[in-house]
Write a protein that holds these residues in place. Structure first.
Motif, PDB file in Angstrom:
ATOM      1  N   GLN A  50      31.554  35.035 -15.550  1.00  0.00           N
ATOM      2  CA  GLN A  50      31.344  34.250 -16.756  1.00  0.00           C
ATOM      3  C   GLN A  50      32.665  34.088 -17.493  1.00  0.00           C
ATOM      4  OE1 GLN A  50      28.323  36.433 -18.888  1.00  0.00           O
ATOM      5  NE2 GLN A  50      29.817  37.716 -19.916  1.00  0.00           N
ATOM      6  N   ASN A  52      34.416  31.557 -21.046  1.00  0.00           N
ATOM      7  CA  ASN A  52      34.145  30.602 -22.114  1.00  0.00           C
ATOM      8  C   ASN A  52      35.082  29.406 -22.033  1.00  0.00           C
ATOM      9  OD1 ASN A  52      32.609  30.012 -24.565  1.00  0.00           O
ATOM     10  ND2 ASN A  52      34.591  30.128 -25.573  1.00  0.00           N
ATOM     11  N   ASN A  59      31.207  26.330 -28.158  1.00  0.00           N
ATOM     12  CA  ASN A  59      31.565  27.221 -27.062  1.00  0.00           C
ATOM     13  C   ASN A  59      30.591  26.994 -25.922  1.00  0.00           C
ATOM     14  OD1 ASN A  59      33.812  28.860 -28.023  1.00  0.00           O
ATOM     15  ND2 ASN A  59      32.367  29.580 -29.568  1.00  0.00           N
ATOM     16  N   LEU A  61      29.801  29.163 -22.789  1.00  0.00           N
ATOM     17  CA  LEU A  61      29.978  30.347 -21.960  1.00  0.00           C
ATOM     18  C   LEU A  61      29.367  30.040 -20.594  1.00  0.00           C
ATOM     19  CD1 LEU A  61      30.994  33.237 -21.659  1.00  0.00           C
ATOM     20  CD2 LEU A  61      28.749  34.015 -22.473  1.00  0.00           C
ATOM     21  N   HIS A  62      30.240  29.775 -19.631  1.00  0.00           N
ATOM     22  CA  HIS A  62      29.819  29.439 -18.269  1.00  0.00           C
ATOM     23  C   HIS A  62      29.272  30.685 -17.579  1.00  0.00           C
ATOM     24  CE1 HIS A  62      32.310  26.008 -19.175  1.00  0.00           C
ATOM     25  NE2 HIS A  62      32.157  25.487 -17.975  1.00  0.00           N
ATOM     26  N   TYR A  81      24.810  27.788 -18.850  1.00  0.00           N
ATOM     27  CA  TYR A  81      25.561  28.199 -20.028  1.00  0.00           C
ATOM     28  C   TYR A  81      24.713  29.157 -20.856  1.00  0.00           C
ATOM     29  CZ  TYR A  81      28.149  24.102 -18.583  1.00  0.00           C
ATOM     30  OH  TYR A  81      28.837  23.188 -17.843  1.00  0.00           O
ATOM     31  N   GLU A  83      24.609  29.724 -24.094  1.00  0.00           N
ATOM     32  CA  GLU A  83      24.128  29.262 -25.399  1.00  0.00           C
ATOM     33  C   GLU A  83      23.137  28.112 -25.333  1.00  0.00           C
ATOM     34  OE1 GLU A  83      27.216  29.031 -24.278  1.00  0.00           O
ATOM     35  OE2 GLU A  83      28.587  30.157 -25.541  1.00  0.00           O
TER      36      GLU A  83
END
Length: 145
Positions: A50, A52, A59, A61-62, A81, A83
């Protein structure tokens, strides 16, 4: 991007399949054309990472998990992601051509819809991003390495 939507980007690369495979699976190579802040990467089923990516005030977050690997032929990520709702599968497939060139086929299949309210999740943005990574960054990286 809606569930069942698919984006495909193909490119002919002036590099042998072994060099292209290294570019899409070796962490140091990936940092030069893909995302420079990937903390770790292994082309192994079950591997997770992971990192960002900031875009304006948002943002992303991968969250990546490798779900299939066929060495020198195919690697498949589950890509989502932290989020945001939405999920996708990203396929990198390599095809050897004559004269030591390689065709890459990138397929992004949406398995769970992403929010239409976020510009980065619109189909045009996704297609543009993959064209940028494959047709520009990866191609330039391989031609100048």
């Amino acid at each position: 991007m809606k569930a069942n939507e698919t984006i495909i980007v193909e490119e002919q690369l002036s590099a042998p399949i072994s060099v292209v495979w290294d570019a899409i699976t070796n962490l140091n190579s990936m940092k030069k054309w893909f995302f420079n802040n990937i903390p770790s990467f292994k082309s192994e089923v079950g591997f997770k990472t992971q990192f960002n990516v900031k875009s304006e005030e948002r943002n992303f977050l991968h969250l990546w998990e490798i779900i299939e690997v066929v060495p020198s032929k195919k690697i498949v990520y589950n890509w989502k992601y932290a989020e945001y709702s939405g999920n996708s599968l990203v396929y990198f497939e390599l095809f050897e051509n004559i004269n030591n060139t390689t065709k890459i086929k990138l397929t992004c299949k949406i398995t769970e819809s992403f929010s239409d309210d976020i510009p980065e999740f619109k189909t045009e943005s996704c297609r543009g991003g993959w064209n940028y990574f494959i047709k520009q960054n990866l191609k330039n990286y391989l031609e100048n390495s």
